[in-house]
Write an enzyme that holds these catalytic residues in place. Structure first.
Site, PDB file in Angstrom:
ATOM      1  N   ALA A 145       0.814  -1.214   0.000  1.00 39.43           N
ATOM      2  CA  ALA A 145       0.000   0.000   0.000  1.00 39.43           C
ATOM      3  C   ALA A 145       0.851   1.269   0.000  1.00 39.43           C
ATOM      4  CB  ALA A 145      -0.954  -0.001   1.183  1.00 39.43           C
ATOM      5  N   ASN A 181      -5.325   2.910  10.788  1.00 41.72           N
ATOM      6  CA  ASN A 181      -4.441   1.836  11.257  1.00 41.72           C
ATOM      7  C   ASN A 181      -4.048   1.951  12.724  1.00 41.72           C
ATOM      8  OD1 ASN A 181      -3.153   4.084   9.779  1.00 41.72           O
ATOM      9  ND2 ASN A 181      -1.281   3.240  10.628  1.00 41.72           N
ATOM     10  N   SER A 219      -3.318  -3.654   0.624  1.00 35.16           N
ATOM     11  CA  SER A 219      -2.103  -4.309   1.095  1.00 35.16           C
ATOM     12  C   SER A 219      -2.415  -5.764   1.458  1.00 35.16           C
ATOM     13  CB  SER A 219      -1.580  -3.572   2.336  1.00 35.16           C
ATOM     14  OG  SER A 219      -0.452  -4.222   2.840  1.00 35.16           O
ATOM     15  N   HIS A 263      -0.607  -7.921   3.263  1.00 31.19           N
ATOM     16  CA  HIS A 263      -0.256  -8.411   4.601  1.00 31.19           C
ATOM     17  C   HIS A 263      -1.163  -7.884   5.703  1.00 31.19           C
ATOM     18  CE1 HIS A 263       2.245  -5.081   6.549  1.00 31.19           C
ATOM     19  NE2 HIS A 263       2.139  -4.622   5.316  1.00 31.19           N
ATOM     20  N   THR A 318       9.642  -7.208 -12.568  1.00 35.93           N
ATOM     21  CA  THR A 318       9.201  -8.601 -12.646  1.00 35.93           C
ATOM     22  C   THR A 318       8.175  -8.876 -11.556  1.00 35.93           C
ATOM     23  OG1 THR A 318      11.382  -9.168 -13.470  1.00 35.93           O
ATOM     24  CG2 THR A 318      10.021 -10.990 -12.663  1.00 35.93           C
ATOM     25  N   CYS A 333       4.205   1.765  12.205  1.00 32.29           N
ATOM     26  CA  CYS A 333       4.961   2.254  11.056  1.00 32.29           C
ATOM     27  C   CYS A 333       5.874   3.407  11.462  1.00 32.29           C
ATOM     28  CB  CYS A 333       4.030   2.704   9.948  1.00 32.29           C
ATOM     29  SG  CYS A 333       3.002   1.381   9.356  1.00 32.29           S
TER      30      CYS A 333
END
Ligand code: PMP
Length: 387
Positions: free
Chosen positions: A77, A160, A206, A208, A246, A333
């Site tokens: 995210a 969050n 996101s 996770h 990739t 975070c």
């Protein structure tokens, strides 16, 4: 519950990340080894990888009620937020068409706030929309901040730190009245509550945060959006040139598997984690732990708990709990950096009170026994701190 050595550990930091479901892990495994491939290679393995990526894209799109062609895989995210803000603003310059300001809520994740700050340096006028004491966007202030000069708005779906769920439908209708585009950071919401992204222009997801692997996420770019973001990096043209590089097939397969399983378990999981949350709060009370609950009682992610402790600071509690119970202070975070949580500050919580705030999220794997143990340990740690 994860046993570690002789002691048990109850992980209550589900806002920071969620444990990967065992079936998701199993689905990913062969893609690291026997089925390893570059999804862009022309041979049969490459084609198989490419099919797996497209199947995952379909699952993520299905969970969020959008078309798979509107999903762009990213590293998470943070990257999606950066592409949404910098990439959209990068298509024009401030003042063009009378559009010169960008409105974001004061409780956005740092990846939105920091990207917005960059846009401020590039000449955009940045307007911060306040929230109320429950961490919910103050709609009347928001209505005053958004005007015909607003180019882009970014308001998260769910926070969050305190789990507050934002009135995104009102945000969208205010923005539409003024011809402003809407981005929402849906990282915490997708996979935890029913989410339809079909009415916004851009959204960030996101893996996770929804029991999938870390290191992958997505940007939703609506086919109806007035414009497509500019890429921030350049390379081999993957993801229609918007996010070259990739593709991490194993991570994307895990993300898709998690999306598929979330669609099936959303309701049952919400009931389960809410029941555990109630039990946890009752147990804390019965153990004479004094606290107040932050955030909104109803407009909140299931299982999300933000508490202001009365007798212990967050840091002391975290240290006393060791690895028996894992809780967080402020936003994970921002950890390592002791500045006051901007979210709690925006909710008018003083720095002295914020130091006593902890955040927790009950995840789907936890049991009543885990919750009882966590409450017991917090009760003991708080009791010791009082002595
Ligand atoms: N937005 C929100 C609301 C988040 O909670 C997080 C993760 N803490 C992010 C963005 C960043 O997500 P990622 O870890 O996938 O980069």
């Amino acid at each position: 519950m994860m046993p570690s050595g002789r002691e048990r550990s109850v992980y209550l930091d589900g806002h920071a990340t969620t444990p990967v479901d065992p079936e998701t892990l199993n689905a990913m495994m062969p893609w690291w080894s026997s089925m390893a491939t570059n999804a862009h290679s022309p041979h049969s393995f490459g084609q198989r990888g490419s099919l797996a990526v497209e199947a995952a894209r379909t699952e993520v799109a299905r969970l969020t009620n959008v078309a798979s062609s509107e999903i762009v895989f990213t590293s998470g995210a943070t990257e999606a937020n950066n592409i949404a803000l910098l990439g959209v603003a990068g298509t024009t310059s401030p003042g063009t068409g009378g559009k010169s300001n960008i409105v974001v809520s004061a409780i956005e994740h740092k990846s939105v706030l920091a990207a917005t700050e960059q846009l401020g340096h590039r000449g955009w006028e940045i307007r911060l929309a306040p929230v109320d004491r429950f961490g919910i966007l103050d709609l009347s202030s928001f209505n005053r901040l958004v005007d015909d000069g607003t180019f882009l708005v970014s308001v998260m779906l769910a926070n969050n730190e305190v789990g507050s769920v934002q009135p995104i439908d009102d945000v969208i209708s205010i923005c539409r009245d003024h011809g402003a585009m809407v981005h929402t950071d849906a990282a915490q919401a997708v996979g935890k509550i029913p989410v339809s992204l079909s009415e916004v222009d851009f959204a960030s997801i996101s893996s996770h945060k929804m029991y999938g692997p870390v290191g992958v996420g997505a940007l939703f770019v609506s086919a109806a959006a007035p414009l497509r973001p500019r890429p921030l990096i350049f390379g081999g043209g993957q993801e229609a040139g918007l996010r070259p590089g990739t593709l991490p097939v194993p991570l994307i397969v895990g993300f898709g598997t998690a999306a598929n399983s979330r669609a099936g378990f959303l309701h049952g999981d919400a009931l389960h984690v809410e029941k555990l949350r109630d039990r946890f709060l009752k147990q804390l009370e019965s153990r004479q732990v004094s606290f107040a609950v932050n955030g909104h009682e109803s407009f909140r992610l299931p299982g999300s708990i933000s508490l202001e402790m009365y007798d212990i600071t967050a840091m002391e509690l975290i240290m006393r709990l060791g690895d028996r119970v894992l809780v967080a202070e402020g936003s994970a975070c921002n950890s390592g950096n002791i500045e006051q949580s901007h979210v709690l500050k925006a909710m008018s919580i003083s720095s002295e009170r914020a130091e006593r705030c902890i955040r927790m999220m009950v995840t789907r794997h936890l049991t009543e026994d885990d919750i009882d143990y966590a409450a017991e340990q917090i009760g003991l740690a708080t009791g010791e701190a009082r002595q």
